[in-house]
Scaffold this motif. Structure first.
Motif, PDB file in Angstrom:
ATOM      1  N   UNK A   1      34.388  70.793  71.157  1.00  0.00           N
ATOM      2  CA  UNK A   1      34.918  69.437  71.119  1.00  0.00           C
ATOM      3  C   UNK A   1      36.114  69.320  72.050  1.00  0.00           C
ATOM      4  N   UNK A   2      36.398  68.118  72.537  1.00  0.00           N
ATOM      5  CA  UNK A   2      37.538  67.930  73.435  1.00  0.00           C
ATOM      6  C   UNK A   2      38.853  68.357  72.781  1.00  0.00           C
ATOM      7  N   UNK A   3      39.822  68.595  73.648  1.00  0.00           N
ATOM      8  CA  UNK A   3      41.109  69.095  73.153  1.00  0.00           C
ATOM      9  C   UNK A   3      41.787  68.076  72.251  1.00  0.00           C
ATOM     10  N   UNK A   4      41.654  66.792  72.590  1.00  0.00           N
ATOM     11  CA  UNK A   4      42.294  65.768  71.784  1.00  0.00           C
ATOM     12  C   UNK A   4      41.239  64.769  71.323  1.00  0.00           C
ATOM     13  N   UNK A   5      41.341  64.277  70.117  1.00  0.00           N
ATOM     14  CA  UNK A   5      40.358  63.300  69.633  1.00  0.00           C
ATOM     15  C   UNK A   5      40.490  61.984  70.388  1.00  0.00           C
ATOM     16  N   UNK A   6      39.414  61.244  70.340  1.00  0.00           N
ATOM     17  CA  UNK A   6      39.407  59.945  71.012  1.00  0.00           C
ATOM     18  C   UNK A   6      40.335  58.968  70.291  1.00  0.00           C
ATOM     19  N   UNK A   7      41.083  58.259  71.094  1.00  0.00           N
ATOM     20  CA  UNK A   7      41.974  57.238  70.546  1.00  0.00           C
ATOM     21  C   UNK A   7      41.469  55.882  70.989  1.00  0.00           C
ATOM     22  N   UNK A   8      41.261  55.046  70.021  1.00  0.00           N
ATOM     23  CA  UNK A   8      40.740  53.712  70.328  1.00  0.00           C
ATOM     24  C   UNK A   8      41.854  52.870  70.947  1.00  0.00           C
ATOM     25  N   UNK A   9      41.673  52.418  72.187  1.00  0.00           N
ATOM     26  CA  UNK A   9      42.734  51.606  72.799  1.00  0.00           C
ATOM     27  C   UNK A   9      42.842  50.247  72.136  1.00  0.00           C
TER      28      UNK A   9
ATOM     29  N   UNK B   1      40.005  65.231  80.094  1.00  0.00           N
ATOM     30  CA  UNK B   1      39.067  64.653  81.060  1.00  0.00           C
ATOM     31  C   UNK B   1      37.841  64.032  80.386  1.00  0.00           C
ATOM     32  N   UNK B   2      37.264  64.616  79.319  1.00  0.00           N
ATOM     33  CA  UNK B   2      36.122  63.947  78.671  1.00  0.00           C
ATOM     34  C   UNK B   2      36.455  62.552  78.164  1.00  0.00           C
ATOM     35  N   UNK B   3      37.667  62.356  77.619  1.00  0.00           N
ATOM     36  CA  UNK B   3      38.033  61.018  77.160  1.00  0.00           C
ATOM     37  C   UNK B   3      38.087  60.036  78.318  1.00  0.00           C
ATOM     38  N   UNK B   4      38.634  60.480  79.457  1.00  0.00           N
ATOM     39  CA  UNK B   4      38.697  59.603  80.625  1.00  0.00           C
ATOM     40  C   UNK B   4      37.309  59.230  81.101  1.00  0.00           C
ATOM     41  N   UNK B   5      36.413  60.213  81.202  1.00  0.00           N
ATOM     42  CA  UNK B   5      35.049  59.940  81.661  1.00  0.00           C
ATOM     43  C   UNK B   5      34.304  59.046  80.683  1.00  0.00           C
ATOM     44  N   UNK B   6      34.503  59.262  79.383  1.00  0.00           N
ATOM     45  CA  UNK B   6      33.842  58.416  78.393  1.00  0.00           C
ATOM     46  C   UNK B   6      34.294  56.966  78.514  1.00  0.00           C
ATOM     47  N   UNK B   7      35.598  56.770  78.699  1.00  0.00           N
ATOM     48  CA  UNK B   7      36.102  55.403  78.852  1.00  0.00           C
ATOM     49  C   UNK B   7      35.544  54.745  80.112  1.00  0.00           C
ATOM     50  N   UNK B   8      35.443  55.497  81.208  1.00  0.00           N
ATOM     51  CA  UNK B   8      34.904  54.942  82.449  1.00  0.00           C
ATOM     52  C   UNK B   8      33.422  54.577  82.301  1.00  0.00           C
ATOM     53  N   UNK B   9      32.647  55.424  81.637  1.00  0.00           N
ATOM     54  CA  UNK B   9      31.233  55.128  81.447  1.00  0.00           C
ATOM     55  C   UNK B   9      31.037  53.883  80.593  1.00  0.00           C
ATOM     56  N   UNK B  10      31.873  53.736  79.562  1.00  0.00           N
ATOM     57  CA  UNK B  10      31.765  52.548  78.716  1.00  0.00           C
ATOM     58  C   UNK B  10      32.148  51.297  79.497  1.00  0.00           C
ATOM     59  N   UNK B  11      33.221  51.366  80.277  1.00  0.00           N
ATOM     60  CA  UNK B  11      33.668  50.189  81.020  1.00  0.00           C
ATOM     61  C   UNK B  11      32.644  49.757  82.062  1.00  0.00           C
TER      62      UNK B  11
ATOM     63  N   UNK C   1      28.405  64.242  74.245  1.00  0.00           N
ATOM     64  CA  UNK C   1      28.945  65.337  75.053  1.00  0.00           C
ATOM     65  C   UNK C   1      29.101  66.603  74.217  1.00  0.00           C
ATOM     66  N   UNK C   2      29.438  66.469  72.942  1.00  0.00           N
ATOM     67  CA  UNK C   2      29.534  67.649  72.081  1.00  0.00           C
ATOM     68  C   UNK C   2      28.169  68.319  71.897  1.00  0.00           C
ATOM     69  N   UNK C   3      27.093  67.533  71.944  1.00  0.00           N
ATOM     70  CA  UNK C   3      25.755  68.106  71.805  1.00  0.00           C
ATOM     71  C   UNK C   3      25.256  68.714  73.113  1.00  0.00           C
TER      72      UNK C   3
ATOM     73  N   UNK D   1      31.931  52.159  70.149  1.00  0.00           N
ATOM     74  CA  UNK D   1      30.989  52.473  71.219  1.00  0.00           C
ATOM     75  C   UNK D   1      31.553  53.544  72.154  1.00  0.00           C
ATOM     76  N   UNK D   2      32.882  53.599  72.291  1.00  0.00           N
ATOM     77  CA  UNK D   2      33.491  54.605  73.157  1.00  0.00           C
ATOM     78  C   UNK D   2      33.418  56.003  72.568  1.00  0.00           C
ATOM     79  N   UNK D   3      33.139  56.111  71.263  1.00  0.00           N
ATOM     80  CA  UNK D   3      32.993  57.431  70.649  1.00  0.00           C
ATOM     81  C   UNK D   3      31.621  58.045  70.900  1.00  0.00           C
ATOM     82  N   UNK D   4      30.638  57.231  71.258  1.00  0.00           N
ATOM     83  CA  UNK D   4      29.291  57.735  71.433  1.00  0.00           C
ATOM     84  C   UNK D   4      29.169  58.727  72.592  1.00  0.00           C
ATOM     85  N   UNK D   5      29.718  58.424  73.798  1.00  0.00           N
ATOM     86  CA  UNK D   5      29.619  59.431  74.870  1.00  0.00           C
ATOM     87  C   UNK D   5      30.258  60.760  74.499  1.00  0.00           C
ATOM     88  N   UNK D   6      31.375  60.729  73.764  1.00  0.00           N
ATOM     89  CA  UNK D   6      32.007  61.988  73.365  1.00  0.00           C
ATOM     90  C   UNK D   6      31.150  62.751  72.362  1.00  0.00           C
TER      91      UNK D   6
END
Length: 560
Positions: A552-560, A282-292, A260-262, A252-257
């Motif tokens: 796309x963001x500089x670094x891929x999303x990492x699932x915590x 920063x996109x990864x941080x914002x995506x995690x905050x929106x999901x939480x 965001x690419x679109x 689910x945390x990959x969906x905002x990213x």
């Protein structure tokens, strides 16, 4: 006894013997319950009259301390209220008076048996006081009785134009709203339109077997035959299976990213200071905050101490500085505008139709947006999340309403949104409808059609709308039809310091009253999605442009 049912027969017999022995106590308890319960056909009159000794303690001070005024229709209630105050002040020990000494217009048939004795031609003070207070409460809620010194319970007509000012500005204001100065002419147009609609419906009723009138419970009711259920064809079942197979299983945390690419909607979450952020990931941080926040799970499930964008300190810092109402609204505008330009959304509709409805939520904590409303929340506090959804199947506006406010007070708020959607017709339920909202919608439709010019204001980048043209006094629009809202345009850096009027759109006619109607103004891309400003809104209806592909963001999303 319920516990004994799971035991043996001897235990059950012992419990029944104890109940039979205490029959008198059980009957007394049942009598207490019957006394406390309110019978279904018993109104509150007798219980309110019984509580008069408590009301009597503060009633004289209430009447003496608060000055009330009333409209012409509520003058009988106010006269009875003042007569009650004179009764309490001049004859405090008199509990009955002849019915000729107090106003009787306030007594309705429901209260008369508790207030007036026709055999002795007298009125009881307790019943009369409760009857007057009940009528006073109803008139206060209607604002027919008001307190001039109060802000909340003041006169709603105090801010209206005085008769002298209205006579001076009547012609100008009617021209701006495209209304005739003679209200009878406007009412005739509305009457003709309504009569035409009724006649068309009545003419087609005999040929419609699914529409009939049945006599139920002593009155006639319109009955519509429900639609029959159709079996799903094999092609639909196969298509559903193919679509579900194409949907990948993602976190689910990959969906905002991905979104965001679109759309690039995460770029709208800017720092509160206004300076651009140079933090990596920063996109990864914002995506995690929106999901939480959206899942209400807190920061622990999305925190990764080994990954800098997902450390708790980084999440807290970005959450305090980037997530706020303004950035949420801007990001939602970006999403709505992108969705409006999709071919599938355009196939569903063009944004001309919208519906407004609310969902009730109980809020157990104390907050400014929660209030008590026994009708919806019982003994708890709650709020209403009021949403506007267009025919493109997209929610383009939302607002949070405290539990005690009526939905109709906010029914038109969503029309002043910053997206490309401009509904011309909005449907609501009974809670979102009122005569005032209906009139405001009609005034909005008649006065908001011409293009708005761009005028320079302060350095905020917005402009003040000023109507440049008005529709003819003979034009007409139905009260359920809404034109383009009076949005502010955007000021270009090279715009001259004067107003540039927008050209007036062509006119079309309205069938019921054969009057001229002006189509809505254009739907220019908003600054958040297009990134450029437009000098004025013109009468064209282009489809919104899809924002450019976001890297796309500089670094891929990492699932915590």
């Amino acid at each position: 006894m319920l516990d004994a049912l799971d035991a043996d027969l001897v235990a059950v017999t012992g419990v029944l013997d104890e109940l039979r022995a205490d029959r008198v106590g059980i009957e007394a308890a049942m009598g207490t319950v019957a006394t406390l319960m309110r019978p279904p056909n018993d109104p509150f009159h007798e219980r309110l009259v019984a509580a008069y000794p408590r009301i009597r303690r503060f009633l004289p001070l209430l009447i003496a301390a608060i000055e009330l005024e009333a409209t012409n229709s509520a003058q009988p209630v106010l006269a009875a209220y003042h007569a009650l105050g004179d009764w309490l002040a001049d004859k405090p020990r008199t509990t009955t008076l002849p019915d000729t000494e107090v106003p009787l217009d306030v007594i309705n048939p429901a209260w008369e048996p508790h207030v007036r004795d026709r055999a002795t031609a007298t009125v009881t003070r307790a019943g009369y006081a409760c009857c007057v207070l009940d009528a006073l409460r109803t008139r206060l809620r209607r604002r027919d009785i008001y307190a001039p010194a109060s802000t909340r319970w003041g006169d709603p007509r105090a801010e209206l134009l005085t008769p002298d000012v209205w006579e001076d500005q009547r012609q100008t204001l009617c021209d701006e709203l495209a209304l005739d100065t003679d209200p009878a002419s406007v009412l005739d147009q509305l009457t003709t339109a309504l009569d035409t609609a009724w006649r068309v419906t009545a003419a087609g009723a005999p040929a419609n077997p699914d529409l009939r009138i049945e006599h139920r419970d002593g009155r006639d009711e319109i009955v519509l035959t429900p639609l029959d259920a159709h079996e799903e064809p094999d092609s639909l079942v196969a298509l559903r299976a193919e679509v579900e197979a194409l949907l990948p299983e993602v976190e689910i945390a990959d969906l905002p990213l991905e979104v965001h690419r679109w759309t690039g909607f995460l770029d709208e979450y800017t720092h509160i200071s206004g300076t651009p952020s140079r933090e990596p990931g920063l996109p990864e941080t914002l995506s995690a905050l929106l999901v939480s926040e959206s899942c209400n799970v807190g920061l622990t499930p999305v925190t990764d101490p080994a990954y800098p964008p997902l450390t708790r300190d980084r999440l807290n810092w970005v959450g305090h500085n980037d997530l706020r109402s303004a950035t949420h609204a801007a990001a939602n505008t970006r999403l709505v505008d992108f969705h409006t330009g999709l071919p599938l959304a355009q196939a569903w509709g063009g944004g001309e139709m919208a519906s407004a409805d609310g969902m009730r939520f109980v809020i157990p904590v104390s907050t400014i947006h929660a209030a008590y409303n026994p009708r919806y929340f019982g003994r708890q506090r709650g709020s209403t999340l009021y949403s506007w959804m267009a025919d493109t199947h997209m929610v383009f506006a939302q607002t949070l309403i405290p539990g005690t406010q009526r939905d109709s007070l906010h029914a038109l708020d969503g029309l002043a949104n910053q997206t490309l959607i401009r509904p011309e017709m909005v449907s609501t339920d009974t809670a979102g409808a009122s005569e005032i909202v209906f009139a405001l919608a009609w005034a909005w439709a008649t006065g908001g059609h011409p293009g708005w010019p761009t005028c320079p204001t302060n350095g905020s980048g917005t402009s003040t709308p000023t109507p440049t043209t008005a529709r003819s006094p003979g034009s007409h629009a139905t009260a359920s039809t809404l034109g383009s809202s009076s949005r502010t345009g955007t000021k270009s850096a090279a715009s001259p310091p004067h107003c540039e009027p927008a050209p007036s759109p062509p006119r079309r006619s309205c069938g019921p009253c054969n009057a001229a109607l002006t189509p809505p103004a254009s739907l220019a891309p908003s600054p958040s999605s297009a990134g450029s400003s437009s000098p004025a809104r013109i009468a064209v209806l282009p489809r919104p442009r899809v924002p450019p592909h976001h890297p796309s963001p500089a670094q891929p999303w990492r699932n915590p």
